[in-house]
Design a protein around this motif. Structure first.
Motif, short mmCIF file in Angstrom:
data_model
loop_
_atom_site.label_atom_id
_atom_site.label_comp_id
_atom_site.label_asym_id
_atom_site.label_seq_id
_atom_site.Cartn_x
_atom_site.Cartn_y
_atom_site.Cartn_z
N ARG A 1 0.84 -1.20 0.00
CA ARG A 1 0.00 0.00 0.00
C ARG A 1 0.87 1.25 0.00
NH1 ARG A 1 -3.77 -1.78 2.86
NH2 ARG A 1 -2.70 -1.68 4.85
N VAL A 2 1.90 1.28 0.85
CA VAL A 2 2.81 2.43 0.89
C VAL A 2 3.55 2.56 -0.44
CG1 VAL A 2 4.84 3.42 2.04
CG2 VAL A 2 3.02 2.37 3.41
N TYR A 3 3.97 1.43 -1.01
CA TYR A 3 4.67 1.42 -2.30
C TYR A 3 3.78 2.04 -3.39
CZ TYR A 3 7.27 -0.73 -6.22
OH TYR A 3 7.97 -0.97 -7.37
N MET B 1 1.27 4.15 -2.84
CA MET B 1 1.08 5.57 -2.49
C MET B 1 2.27 6.41 -2.94
SD MET B 1 -0.68 5.33 1.32
CE MET B 1 0.51 6.46 1.92
N CYS B 2 3.44 5.80 -2.98
CA CYS B 2 4.67 6.49 -3.40
C CYS B 2 4.90 6.35 -4.91
CB CYS B 2 5.87 5.94 -2.63
SG CYS B 2 5.82 6.29 -0.87
N ASP B 3 3.85 6.01 -5.64
CA ASP B 3 3.94 5.84 -7.10
C ASP B 3 5.02 4.86 -7.51
OD1 ASP B 3 1.83 7.61 -7.66
OD2 ASP B 3 3.19 9.32 -7.50
N ARG B 4 5.13 3.78 -6.74
CA ARG B 4 6.05 2.68 -7.02
C ARG B 4 7.52 3.13 -7.00
NH1 ARG B 4 2.83 -1.50 -8.43
NH2 ARG B 4 4.30 -2.73 -9.59
N ASN B 5 7.82 4.12 -6.17
CA ASN B 5 9.17 4.61 -5.99
C ASN B 5 9.79 3.88 -4.80
OD1 ASN B 5 11.38 6.17 -4.91
ND2 ASN B 5 10.72 7.88 -6.20
N ARG C 1 12.14 5.00 2.61
CA ARG C 1 12.29 6.11 3.56
C ARG C 1 11.06 6.19 4.47
NH1 ARG C 1 10.60 10.81 4.56
NH2 ARG C 1 9.32 11.09 2.71
N ARG C 2 9.87 6.11 3.90
CA ARG C 2 8.64 6.20 4.70
C ARG C 2 8.47 5.03 5.66
NH1 ARG C 2 3.73 8.73 1.14
NH2 ARG C 2 4.88 10.54 0.37
N LEU C 3 8.98 3.88 5.26
CA LEU C 3 8.85 2.69 6.12
C LEU C 3 10.04 2.52 7.06
CD1 LEU C 3 7.49 0.14 3.49
CD2 LEU C 3 6.21 1.20 5.37
N SER C 4 11.01 3.44 7.00
CA SER C 4 12.23 3.35 7.80
C SER C 4 12.91 2.00 7.58
CB SER C 4 11.94 3.56 9.29
OG SER C 4 11.37 4.82 9.50
N ARG D 1 14.04 -6.68 -1.98
CA ARG D 1 13.91 -8.13 -1.83
C ARG D 1 12.47 -8.51 -1.48
NH1 ARG D 1 19.06 -7.61 0.40
NH2 ARG D 1 18.27 -7.55 2.53
N ILE D 2 11.85 -7.74 -0.59
CA ILE D 2 10.47 -8.02 -0.20
C ILE D 2 9.54 -7.87 -1.41
CG2 ILE D 2 8.52 -7.18 1.18
CD1 ILE D 2 10.61 -6.46 3.36
N LEU D 3 9.74 -6.81 -2.18
CA LEU D 3 8.87 -6.56 -3.34
C LEU D 3 9.04 -7.60 -4.43
CD1 LEU D 3 9.24 -2.68 -3.60
CD2 LEU D 3 7.25 -3.95 -2.77
#
Length: 189
Positions: free
Chosen positions: A156-158, A160-164, A170-173, A181-183
């Motif tokens: 969801r955060v990815y 929201m950041c337009d896949r950046n 940075r937002r997820l620290s 790797r997770i993506l």
């Protein structure tokens, strides 16, 4: 997985335009699903990439579409968006082996009527294509695991950041390489 060509149709096709664009880069799945949908009355055109899907729509926009989310040359949401611009009444179902809430929301915002996880059989696809707009899909039998909830949040955060990746990290620290790797992995169950 059961043979998708052998299952009987449970829903009746409406009269009129039965053109359907099927876009998936998994050739065996594409061929099986195409045969199954043709046997149920659809006039199926197939494509294995975003470019082929967009080219198939240039001659005429289909009434129905079943589009894989991740294709070799891009994102299937491009096809959903273009099809909705070309034909507002088109009914699109997005298929994916990488299901997450963020991309499901994006698909629906672009005009998809449903979002199904692979492997989906022909009956599930047809039920989604022909479902009345007011009808709701059945809720899942098994709730998400804690790992899945974490993965969904990251996705969801990815989105929201337009896949950046850098901004998402940075937002997820989180370290950018860890996030990459997770993506790259499939969603946990």
């Amino acid at each position: 997985m059961e043979d998708i060509a052998a299952a009987p149709a449970k829903a009746r096709l409406p009269e009129g335009d039965r053109s359907l664009l099927l876009v998936d880069d998994d050739r065996p799945f594409l061929q099986r699903m195409s045969r199954a949908l043709e046997s149920r009355g659809f006039a199926v055109a197939t494509a294995e990439s975003v470019a082929e899907g967009l080219a198939a729509m240039r001659t005429s926009a289909p009434a129905y579409a079943v589009v894989d989310l991740r294709l070799g040359d891009g994102n299937g949401l491009e096809i959903v968006e273009r099809l909705q611009r070309a034909r507002e009444d088109a009914r699109v179902v997005v298929l994916t082996g990488y299901g997450n809430i963020a991309t499901a929301v994006s698909a629906v915002k672009l005009g998809a009527i449903d979002y199904l996880a692979k492997p989906a059989d022909a009956d599930e696809v047809i039920a989604a294509l022909l479902r009345d707009p007011g009808d709701r899909a059945e809720p899942p039998e098994n709730p998400m695991s804690a790992d899945r909830v974490r993965w969904e949040h990251i996705q969801r955060v990815y989105e929201m950041c337009d896949r950046n990746v850098s901004e998402t990290a940075r937002r997820l620290s989180m370290h950018r390489r860890t996030l990459q790797r997770i993506l790259a992995k499939r969603a946990p169950r």
